[in-house]
Write a protein that holds these residues in place. Structure first.
Motif, mmCIF file in Angstrom:
data_model
loop_
_atom_site.group_PDB
_atom_site.id
_atom_site.type_symbol
_atom_site.label_atom_id
_atom_site.label_comp_id
_atom_site.label_asym_id
_atom_site.label_seq_id
_atom_site.Cartn_x
_atom_site.Cartn_y
_atom_site.Cartn_z
ATOM 1 N N GLN A 38 -39.827 -9.697 -13.837
ATOM 2 C CA GLN A 38 -41.068 -10.333 -14.282
ATOM 3 C C GLN A 38 -41.619 -9.653 -15.537
ATOM 4 O O GLN A 38 -42.063 -10.332 -16.462
ATOM 5 C CB GLN A 38 -42.104 -10.314 -13.161
ATOM 6 C CG GLN A 38 -43.313 -11.160 -13.467
ATOM 7 C CD GLN A 38 -44.210 -11.380 -12.261
ATOM 8 O OE1 GLN A 38 -43.744 -11.392 -11.127
ATOM 9 N NE2 GLN A 38 -45.481 -11.546 -12.506
ATOM 10 N N LYS A 39 -41.568 -8.338 -15.588
ATOM 11 C CA LYS A 39 -42.107 -7.623 -16.746
ATOM 12 C C LYS A 39 -41.311 -7.950 -18.013
ATOM 13 O O LYS A 39 -41.883 -8.186 -19.079
ATOM 14 C CB LYS A 39 -42.094 -6.121 -16.485
ATOM 15 C CG LYS A 39 -42.819 -5.313 -17.520
ATOM 16 C CD LYS A 39 -43.201 -3.972 -16.944
ATOM 17 C CE LYS A 39 -44.018 -3.145 -17.896
ATOM 18 N NZ LYS A 39 -45.384 -3.566 -18.046
ATOM 19 N N PHE A 40 -39.996 -7.990 -17.894
ATOM 20 C CA PHE A 40 -39.140 -8.335 -19.033
ATOM 21 C C PHE A 40 -39.380 -9.782 -19.455
ATOM 22 O O PHE A 40 -39.485 -10.102 -20.635
ATOM 23 C CB PHE A 40 -37.680 -8.100 -18.662
ATOM 24 C CG PHE A 40 -36.712 -8.146 -19.808
ATOM 25 C CD1 PHE A 40 -37.076 -7.795 -21.099
ATOM 26 C CD2 PHE A 40 -35.404 -8.534 -19.588
ATOM 27 C CE1 PHE A 40 -36.160 -7.827 -22.147
ATOM 28 C CE2 PHE A 40 -34.481 -8.574 -20.625
ATOM 29 C CZ PHE A 40 -34.862 -8.217 -21.904
ATOM 30 N N LEU A 41 -39.519 -10.665 -18.483
ATOM 31 C CA LEU A 41 -39.754 -12.082 -18.750
ATOM 32 C C LEU A 41 -41.081 -12.286 -19.480
ATOM 33 O O LEU A 41 -41.172 -13.125 -20.373
ATOM 34 C CB LEU A 41 -39.716 -12.887 -17.451
ATOM 35 C CG LEU A 41 -39.873 -14.395 -17.581
ATOM 36 C CD1 LEU A 41 -38.782 -14.987 -18.466
ATOM 37 C CD2 LEU A 41 -39.850 -15.041 -16.199
ATOM 38 N N GLU A 42 -42.103 -11.526 -19.122
ATOM 39 C CA GLU A 42 -43.401 -11.632 -19.800
ATOM 40 C C GLU A 42 -43.245 -11.414 -21.306
ATOM 41 O O GLU A 42 -43.788 -12.157 -22.117
ATOM 42 C CB GLU A 42 -44.386 -10.601 -19.240
ATOM 43 C CG GLU A 42 -44.921 -10.939 -17.878
ATOM 44 C CD GLU A 42 -45.825 -9.842 -17.319
ATOM 45 O OE1 GLU A 42 -46.320 -8.990 -18.102
ATOM 46 O OE2 GLU A 42 -46.032 -9.842 -16.095
ATOM 47 N N SER A 43 -42.483 -10.403 -21.667
ATOM 48 C CA SER A 43 -42.251 -10.083 -23.074
ATOM 49 C C SER A 43 -41.508 -11.212 -23.780
ATOM 50 O O SER A 43 -41.844 -11.594 -24.902
ATOM 51 C CB SER A 43 -41.458 -8.780 -23.161
ATOM 52 O OG SER A 43 -40.938 -8.590 -24.437
ATOM 53 N N ILE A 44 -40.500 -11.758 -23.130
ATOM 54 C CA ILE A 44 -39.702 -12.841 -23.705
ATOM 55 C C ILE A 44 -40.553 -14.097 -23.906
ATOM 56 O O ILE A 44 -40.531 -14.719 -24.971
ATOM 57 C CB ILE A 44 -38.490 -13.147 -22.801
ATOM 58 C CG1 ILE A 44 -37.543 -11.941 -22.764
ATOM 59 C CG2 ILE A 44 -37.772 -14.405 -23.253
ATOM 60 C CD1 ILE A 44 -36.504 -12.010 -21.662
ATOM 61 N N LEU A 45 -41.318 -14.458 -22.884
ATOM 62 C CA LEU A 45 -42.150 -15.662 -22.971
ATOM 63 C C LEU A 45 -43.237 -15.508 -24.030
ATOM 64 O O LEU A 45 -43.582 -16.475 -24.715
ATOM 65 C CB LEU A 45 -42.752 -15.996 -21.607
ATOM 66 C CG LEU A 45 -41.744 -16.391 -20.524
ATOM 67 C CD1 LEU A 45 -42.452 -16.634 -19.195
ATOM 68 C CD2 LEU A 45 -40.934 -17.597 -20.929
ATOM 69 N N LEU A 46 -43.738 -14.314 -24.188
ATOM 70 C CA LEU A 46 -44.739 -14.060 -25.225
ATOM 71 C C LEU A 46 -44.131 -14.289 -26.612
ATOM 72 O O LEU A 46 -44.753 -14.926 -27.475
ATOM 73 C CB LEU A 46 -45.282 -12.641 -25.109
ATOM 74 C CG LEU A 46 -46.424 -12.272 -26.048
ATOM 75 C CD1 LEU A 46 -47.627 -13.186 -25.846
ATOM 76 C CD2 LEU A 46 -46.832 -10.833 -25.847
ATOM 77 N N SER A 47 -42.911 -13.819 -26.830
ATOM 78 C CA SER A 47 -42.220 -14.059 -28.107
ATOM 79 C C SER A 47 -42.026 -15.548 -28.353
ATOM 80 O O SER A 47 -42.223 -16.038 -29.470
ATOM 81 C CB SER A 47 -40.844 -13.378 -28.117
ATOM 82 O OG SER A 47 -40.967 -11.997 -28.117
ATOM 83 N N LEU A 48 -41.633 -16.271 -27.318
ATOM 84 C CA LEU A 48 -41.415 -17.711 -27.445
ATOM 85 C C LEU A 48 -42.723 -18.466 -27.682
ATOM 86 O O LEU A 48 -42.749 -19.478 -28.369
ATOM 87 C CB LEU A 48 -40.680 -18.253 -26.214
ATOM 88 C CG LEU A 48 -39.233 -17.790 -26.069
ATOM 89 C CD1 LEU A 48 -38.687 -18.150 -24.692
ATOM 90 C CD2 LEU A 48 -38.365 -18.383 -27.171
ATOM 91 N N ARG A 49 -43.814 -17.950 -27.127
ATOM 92 C CA ARG A 49 -45.121 -18.571 -27.370
ATOM 93 C C ARG A 49 -45.573 -18.310 -28.804
ATOM 94 O O ARG A 49 -46.025 -19.220 -29.508
ATOM 95 C CB ARG A 49 -46.167 -18.039 -26.394
ATOM 96 C CG ARG A 49 -47.517 -18.761 -26.529
ATOM 97 C CD ARG A 49 -48.574 -18.236 -25.577
ATOM 98 N NE ARG A 49 -48.931 -16.856 -25.799
ATOM 99 C CZ ARG A 49 -49.757 -16.414 -26.760
ATOM 100 N NH1 ARG A 49 -50.313 -17.269 -27.605
ATOM 101 N NH2 ARG A 49 -50.034 -15.149 -26.884
ATOM 102 N N LYS A 50 -45.409 -17.087 -29.266
ATOM 103 C CA LYS A 50 -45.846 -16.722 -30.621
ATOM 104 C C LYS A 50 -45.075 -17.478 -31.701
ATOM 105 O O LYS A 50 -45.587 -17.664 -32.796
ATOM 106 C CB LYS A 50 -45.687 -15.219 -30.849
ATOM 107 C CG LYS A 50 -46.720 -14.390 -30.149
ATOM 108 C CD LYS A 50 -46.511 -12.924 -30.439
ATOM 109 C CE LYS A 50 -47.580 -12.073 -29.772
ATOM 110 N NZ LYS A 50 -47.365 -10.638 -30.021
ATOM 111 N N THR A 51 -43.865 -17.892 -31.393
ATOM 112 C CA THR A 51 -43.038 -18.580 -32.386
ATOM 113 C C THR A 51 -43.045 -20.093 -32.223
ATOM 114 O O THR A 51 -42.268 -20.794 -32.866
ATOM 115 C CB THR A 51 -41.594 -18.045 -32.366
ATOM 116 O OG1 THR A 51 -41.093 -18.097 -31.038
ATOM 117 C CG2 THR A 51 -41.539 -16.616 -32.876
#
Length: 136
Positions: A38-51
Motif C-alpha cells: 500500500q505504501k509503495f502504491l501510494e507513491s505510484i498513484l501520486l505520480s500518476l495523478r500529478k501527471t
C-alpha cells in the motif's frame, strides 16, 4: 528489465480501467486485489495523478479514478512517467539524450546501433498500445 514501480503502476491503471462505475477506488482495495504494498502504491498513484492520468477524491467515498478514457492513455506516456527513458542507453534516447562518456563516436558504435533498433521496436509497441488494448 521492467521496474516494480512500472509493473505495479500498469496493474493499478488496469484495475482502475476495469471499474465499470468509474467511482473512486481506495488505495487499500487496489493494494489488496493486485497484491501491491500500500505504501509503495501510494507513491505510484501520486505520480500518476500529478501527471494527469488519475484524479483523486478525499474523504468518504474517496480514492483514485481515471480522468482519461483508457483508449486515450498511450503506453509511451505511461512508460515515460513511471520508468523514465524508454531507451536502454542515453545516447539513443529521444527525450533524455546524453552522449556516452566512454564512446568516441556514436556513428561507429556497435552498441548504439543495436540500442537504436531496440528503442525503435519498443516505441512501436508502446505507441500503438493504449490502456484499452491492455484491458482486452
Amino acid at each position: 528489465m521492467l521496474s516494480k514501480k512500472t509493473k505495479y503502476g500498469l496493474k493499478a491503471l488496469a484495475y482502475l480501467g476495469l471499474q465499470s462505475d468509474k467511482k473512486p477506488v481506495q488505495i487499500a482495495e487496489i493494494s489488496e486485489k493486485e497484491n501491491i504494498s500500500q505504501k509503495f502504491l501510494e507513491s505510484i498513484l501520486l505520480s500518476l495523478r500529478k501527471t494527469g492520468f488519475l484524479g483523486s477524491k478525499k474523504g468518504k467515498g474517496g480514492g483514485y479514478y481515471l480522468i482519461k478514457a483508457p483508449e486515450d492513455i498511450l503506453m509511451t506516456d505511461v512508460m515515460r512517467v513511471l520508468e523514465g527513458p524508454i531507451s536502454m542507453v542515453p545516447c539513443v534516447s529521444l527525450n533524455f539524450y546524453e552522449k556516452c562518456d566512454d564512446c568516441p563516436s556514436e556513428e561507429t558504435c556497435s552498441v548504439n546501433k543495436l540500442m537504436l533498433k531496440v528503442r525503435d521496436a519498443n516505441l512501436e509497441v508502446y505507441r500503438n498500445t493504449t490502456l484499452a488494448d491492455v484491458l482486452k
